[in-house]
Design an enzyme around this catalytic site. Structure first.
Site, mmCIF file in Angstrom:
data_model
loop_
_atom_site.group_PDB
_atom_site.id
_atom_site.type_symbol
_atom_site.label_atom_id
_atom_site.label_comp_id
_atom_site.label_asym_id
_atom_site.label_seq_id
_atom_site.Cartn_x
_atom_site.Cartn_y
_atom_site.Cartn_z
ATOM 1 N N ARG A 49 0.817 -1.216 0.000
ATOM 2 C CA ARG A 49 0.000 0.000 0.000
ATOM 3 C C ARG A 49 0.855 1.272 0.000
ATOM 4 N NH1 ARG A 49 -5.125 -1.467 3.974
ATOM 5 N NH2 ARG A 49 -6.374 -2.427 2.334
ATOM 6 N N LYS A 186 -15.849 -13.181 7.797
ATOM 7 C CA LYS A 186 -17.229 -12.923 8.195
ATOM 8 C C LYS A 186 -18.203 -12.720 7.046
ATOM 9 C CE LYS A 186 -17.789 -10.175 11.962
ATOM 10 N NZ LYS A 186 -17.530 -8.873 12.626
ATOM 11 N N GLY A 331 -7.056 -6.643 1.901
ATOM 12 C CA GLY A 331 -5.709 -6.606 2.456
ATOM 13 C C GLY A 331 -5.127 -7.992 2.658
ATOM 14 N N GLY A 354 -12.893 -3.589 1.695
ATOM 15 C CA GLY A 354 -14.237 -3.047 1.896
ATOM 16 C C GLY A 354 -14.628 -2.078 0.791
HETATM 17 P P1 ADP Z 1 -9.558 -9.522 3.092
HETATM 18 O O1 ADP Z 1 -8.648 -8.726 4.014
HETATM 19 O O2 ADP Z 1 -8.812 -10.062 1.917
HETATM 20 O O3 ADP Z 1 -10.806 -8.754 2.736
HETATM 21 P P2 ADP Z 1 -10.846 -10.827 5.304
HETATM 22 O O4 ADP Z 1 -10.280 -9.785 6.215
HETATM 23 O O5 ADP Z 1 -12.301 -10.841 5.054
HETATM 24 O O6 ADP Z 1 -10.043 -10.812 3.909
HETATM 25 O O7 ADP Z 1 -10.493 -12.269 5.890
HETATM 26 C C1 ADP Z 1 -9.182 -12.691 6.090
HETATM 27 C C2 ADP Z 1 -9.078 -13.551 7.308
HETATM 28 O O8 ADP Z 1 -9.977 -14.633 7.264
HETATM 29 C C3 ADP Z 1 -7.680 -14.147 7.406
HETATM 30 O O9 ADP Z 1 -7.069 -13.637 8.574
HETATM 31 C C4 ADP Z 1 -7.941 -15.646 7.524
HETATM 32 O O10 ADP Z 1 -7.121 -16.270 8.484
HETATM 33 C C5 ADP Z 1 -9.379 -15.707 7.952
HETATM 34 N N1 ADP Z 1 -9.995 -16.990 7.596
HETATM 35 C C6 ADP Z 1 -10.253 -17.465 6.375
HETATM 36 N N2 ADP Z 1 -10.804 -18.693 6.457
HETATM 37 C C7 ADP Z 1 -10.892 -19.002 7.767
HETATM 38 C C8 ADP Z 1 -11.391 -20.124 8.509
HETATM 39 N N3 ADP Z 1 -11.885 -21.180 7.886
HETATM 40 N N4 ADP Z 1 -11.347 -20.068 9.854
HETATM 41 C C9 ADP Z 1 -10.849 -18.982 10.473
HETATM 42 N N5 ADP Z 1 -10.365 -17.904 9.835
HETATM 43 C C10 ADP Z 1 -10.397 -17.899 8.502
HETATM 44 MG MG MG Z 2 -8.822 -8.295 6.077
#
Ligand code: ADP
Ligand code: MG
Length: 377
Positions: A49, A186, A331, A354
């Protein structure tokens, strides 16, 4: 809204006029992943970033502008919290762009998130021009995003411009099959976009912890995997809508004794799912290979742990190999790509998770609307 009207009404760097000798506040997104070493020292995991803001910063400094960058970092809750000090970012920035100033973490002041006009006044003091290059924060109506354009000639930076171009064209003129791959932690964070995307994409692929809420909605036992009980009904409604939603049919995780285990789409009591299984990863790859446009947000598993990185890696490799136009947002997703060394083989790695989801969902962002209202727009 067509991409042309969304884009053409927002001033670009060229619309700032002569920047020589002017003080320019650049709202950057330096919200980088940090890690704390055994000795307590904090360092940057991925400087993507910071590097991504350099096109704008250099454009300005090469033309004689005095640049002041401002960013948030983490969630310090409106007061000074040394864990979220900008110091590691400042030292990296000093290497990449010597002479550029960096303000303290914007979220050390509660007035940032409440968009308090007194904070805006303090931010723009002594400043002549404002540039928003913080795509990753432009979905928030925070002071540093929407405040300065109400009083200063403003522009979108190069990074914000490219992000908006790519994501709005993806939304408004998709190449088909258009596939969205969603994962991460989530469902509740992403439900709006899941619903919006269902109207736009040909199929939706769901992994990550998100998949357990969907699997629970299908009536599957999911052991002790992460899931959101209050989202089950919504997920069931989406599944019953007839949309093409691909869910994993094998899962990798830990059994009740904490041992590594592979399951089908049903998990026994006490088991926790942490990644999609190899069969699902291969099936998801096939969908990606057959697509002409793919948007990916959210890791397929807890990839930070090597035992649970395989699903995310396989999907990342398919993203690199497919002929489809590929966009990755988020991220953690970007960090996963970087850890596999695949980021250069993706057409566009978005700096905003987001924000990219909200731009796809709504077709506009508060930060973009603010720039459209600037005095020079
Ligand atoms: P991004 O930052 O790419 O938008 P998110 O913040 O939504 O992604 O999610 C990333 C997190 O989700 C990571 O820290 C990862 O460890 C967690 N994660 C993905 N699958 C699982 C799972 N099955 N159980 C627990 N955590 C998970
Ligand atoms: Mg994230």
């Amino acid at each position: 809204m067509t991409p042309t009207t969304l884009m053409t009404s927002i001033p670009t760097l060229e619309d700032l006029g002569d920047v020589d000798g002017r003080q320019v506040l650049v709202r950057t997104d330096f919200n980088v992943p940090l890690t704390t070493g055994d000795d307590g020292s904090v360092s940057i995991v991925d400087d993507f970033r910071i590097r991504a803001a350099m096109a704008t910063v250099e454009w300005l400094t090469e033309r004689g502008a005095q640049v002041v960058c401002a960013s948030h970092l983490g969630r310090p809750k409106g007061r000074v919290d040394e864990r979220y000090s900008m110091a590691p970012v400042a030292s990296r920035l000093a290497e990449l762009a010597p002479g550029v100033e960096l303000l303290d973490n914007l979220r050390f002041d509660a007035r940032e998130e409440t968009n308090d006009p007194t904070f805006v006044t303090e931010l723009v003091e002594g400043i002549d021009l404002y540039v928003n290059d913080a795509f990753g924060a432009s979905h928030r109506a925070h002071a540093s995003i929407v405040g300065p354009p109400t009083v200063l000639p403003s522009a979108m930076g190069r990074l914000l411009q490219r992000e908006v171009e790519v994501l709005s064209s993806m939304r408004d003129s998709p190449k088909r099959p258009f596939v969205a791959v969603l994962g991460g932690a989530k469902v509740s964070d992403k439900l709006g976009v899941v619903e919006a995307l269902l109207g736009a994409v040909d199929s939706l692929v769901i992994g990550g912890a998100m998949c357990f809420t969907f699997l629970a909605a299908k009536g599957h036992r999911i052991g002790d995997s992460l899931f959101e009980p209050d989202m089950v009904d919504t997920c069931r409604r989406l599944l019953e809508s007839g949309a093409a939603i691909h869910l994993p049919d094998d899962i990798v995780g830990l059994d009740a004794n904490g041992n590594f285990a592979t399951y089908g789409a049903r998990l026994p009591d006490g088991a926790k799912g942490f990644d999609i299984g190899p069969g699902s990863a291969a099936a998801f790859s096939d969908v990606i290979m057959d697509a002409r446009m793919v948007f990916w947000n959210g890791p397929m598993g807890m990839f930070e742990d090597d035992r649970f990185a395989a699903g995310t890696r396989t999907v990342a490799e398919a993203m690199a190999d497919t002929k489809a136009f590929t966009v990755v947002g988020g991220g953690d997703s970007a960090a996963a790509l970087a850890s596999f060394g695949l980021e250069d083989r993706i057409d566009h790695v978005s700096t905003g998770g987001g924000a990219s989801l909200e731009l796809l969902e709504f077709g506009d962002l508060p930060g973009l609307a603010a720039l459209r209202g600037a005095p020079n727009a």
